[in-house]
Design a protein around this motif. Sequence first.
Motif, PDB file in Angstrom:
ATOM      1  N   ARG A 291       2.974   3.369   2.132  1.00 46.44           N
ATOM      2  CA  ARG A 291       4.262   3.999   2.406  1.00 46.44           C
ATOM      3  C   ARG A 291       5.403   3.016   2.190  1.00 46.44           C
ATOM      4  O   ARG A 291       6.437   3.359   1.611  1.00 46.44           O
ATOM      5  CB  ARG A 291       4.289   4.529   3.847  1.00 46.44           C
ATOM      6  N   ASP A 292       5.233   1.789   2.658  1.00 44.66           N
ATOM      7  CA  ASP A 292       6.243   0.755   2.512  1.00 44.66           C
ATOM      8  C   ASP A 292       5.614  -0.459   1.847  1.00 44.66           C
ATOM      9  O   ASP A 292       4.436  -0.769   2.092  1.00 44.66           O
ATOM     10  CB  ASP A 292       6.819   0.349   3.872  1.00 44.66           C
ATOM     11  N   PRO A 293       6.361  -1.192   1.031  1.00 42.75           N
ATOM     12  CA  PRO A 293       5.806  -2.388   0.398  1.00 42.75           C
ATOM     13  C   PRO A 293       5.239  -3.387   1.402  1.00 42.75           C
ATOM     14  O   PRO A 293       4.241  -4.051   1.134  1.00 42.75           O
ATOM     15  CB  PRO A 293       7.006  -2.966  -0.371  1.00 42.75           C
ATOM     16  N   GLU A 294       5.856  -3.486   2.587  1.00 42.27           N
ATOM     17  CA  GLU A 294       5.406  -4.459   3.572  1.00 42.27           C
ATOM     18  C   GLU A 294       4.065  -4.085   4.193  1.00 42.27           C
ATOM     19  O   GLU A 294       3.427  -4.918   4.853  1.00 42.27           O
ATOM     20  CB  GLU A 294       6.443  -4.612   4.683  1.00 42.27           C
ATOM     21  N   ASP A 295       3.598  -2.849   3.995  1.00 45.81           N
ATOM     22  CA  ASP A 295       2.304  -2.442   4.535  1.00 45.81           C
ATOM     23  C   ASP A 295       1.140  -2.948   3.698  1.00 45.81           C
ATOM     24  O   ASP A 295      -0.008  -2.904   4.143  1.00 45.81           O
ATOM     25  CB  ASP A 295       2.212  -0.913   4.620  1.00 45.81           C
TER      26      ASP A 295
END
Length: 571
Positions: A291-295
Amino acid sequence: MVNVSDRLAARLREAGVGRVYGVPALAVDPLVRALGGAGAPEFVQTRGEESAALMACAEAKLTGRPGCCLAPPGAGVLRLLAGLYDAAADRAPVLALVGADPAPRRDGGPAVRHLAEVCVYCEEATAPELVGDAFDRAVRAALGDRGAAGLVLPHETLAAPAPPGPCGPSGAPSVPSPVRRPDPGAVRRAAEVLGGGGRPVVLVGNGGRAAAGRAARAARQLGAGVATTALARDTLPDDLPYLAGVAGPLGSEAAAALLGECGTLLLVGAEDLDPALLPAAGRCRIVTVDRDPEDCPLDPGASAVRVNGEATACLDALLPLLRGGADRGWAVRVERTVRAWRAAGETRAHRYFGTSVNPRSVVAELSERLPEGAVVTTDSGTALDWWTRHLRLRTGMRSLLSGHLGLPGASVPYAVAARFAAPGRPVIALVGDGALQGGGLNELITVRRHLDRLADLPPLVFCVFSNGDLNRLTWQRRAAVGDPLIPLSAEVPALPYAEWARLAGLPAVRCDRPRQVGSAWAEALGRRGPVLLEFVVDGETPPDWATARTGSARMPGAGSWGRRLTRARAR
């Protein structure tokens, strides 16, 4: 007269909170009195603050709604932290309501400082008119950042008359964010990599829970093997012929073999994957869906095709573009590997030596008898090894555990919360004797307190592996020196658990005969309400990772979720 606590209780209900788990004290008495009233969540008194946070975390994991715990200031906050770290590590939305220290405060007081170490958001509401907005922000942070959020509330604020307007109910405290659609170019590049690569494997993590069915479709189209993380253990049924079990440092041999040989890897919501399990750089082409790049579990500079957006939307866009895998021999090898791994597990589960029960057989026999819709919780000792190896979940069943943190003693509070949150489901807790003595026995008192309301519900079984040893620690020590014959090294004091349960007023079943394991499960699962099921098991039965003499395996670290927590606080 309506006070702030009454309004806050109503707001908790609006946010989807069904229960508040906690410990009462003078500092939070106004809120405790408000809970359980008409239109307010139920207050469930636990035997300790850590258990309260673990129960809130388990309810959040099971329902997807915010879990909620309550603690007094001072030492109560410190005891709460271990359970909140569990929520932070596994990204479960938990709201921690904490009383404020009556002493003069600086920098928000000690409660705020302690909570800020683990929470994605923390605030002290020092006046009645501030409570409503602070509550909304805390709930939005817990749901949006998927972690623990803290709200510190002084006694005088909780007891004050509710001001009109701003502190009153304002509807749902959070608005669902729009579905994040992936970049079409990234989707095309991912399809090219997956369709053109060889030896594909799909790995589903907790962030891909909603898209697990689509991930299985992608695997069928590609002729890929599938593995899951421990937290995503229940996303796919274990009867899939290409499902290789849990990928983890002490996980499935079949999953480790597939990851070791794969040429193309699709990671779906694998935020909870230990990066150490990923193939070496340059040996495998990787596609990530998050969902998010940081995940993403990969380092930011790692080479991969990254598709960012809601996992369901990403796979919906990706599936029509996937070509069938050219190497059908890989699909045959995958299914052969899975069959051999499962057959070896069945063989090991039916062995026993002397008169002690083989602990493998305890979970294997449970799997054959699991009721529909069951929820199975497990602790972090060797119970986790047997859960990983021998539990066979079917569609609609759930599993819960302390994943990243591996917190000993979590299984019993998890099971208690599952019973309150899902009263129509059978619940089974797998727990070692060391973990039970470490706190689980206390929460059986909580079960006894509510026995009247629980007695007619589906079974709530606390399955205890009694071997007089902290068995995982013993096997880690043995594996580290390469000698499985060194003596038991982490003794647990002997305790007759079935007798203890009966003394506390709970039904109990005890089994110390290898050929009576199945009948013991049948008796326990045939009852209504809570029951403690004690198995006297053989502590000399090694887990799979110990028989492979892998050395002292590294447990999952906190580095990845710690970085996410830092970024969330910065936002």
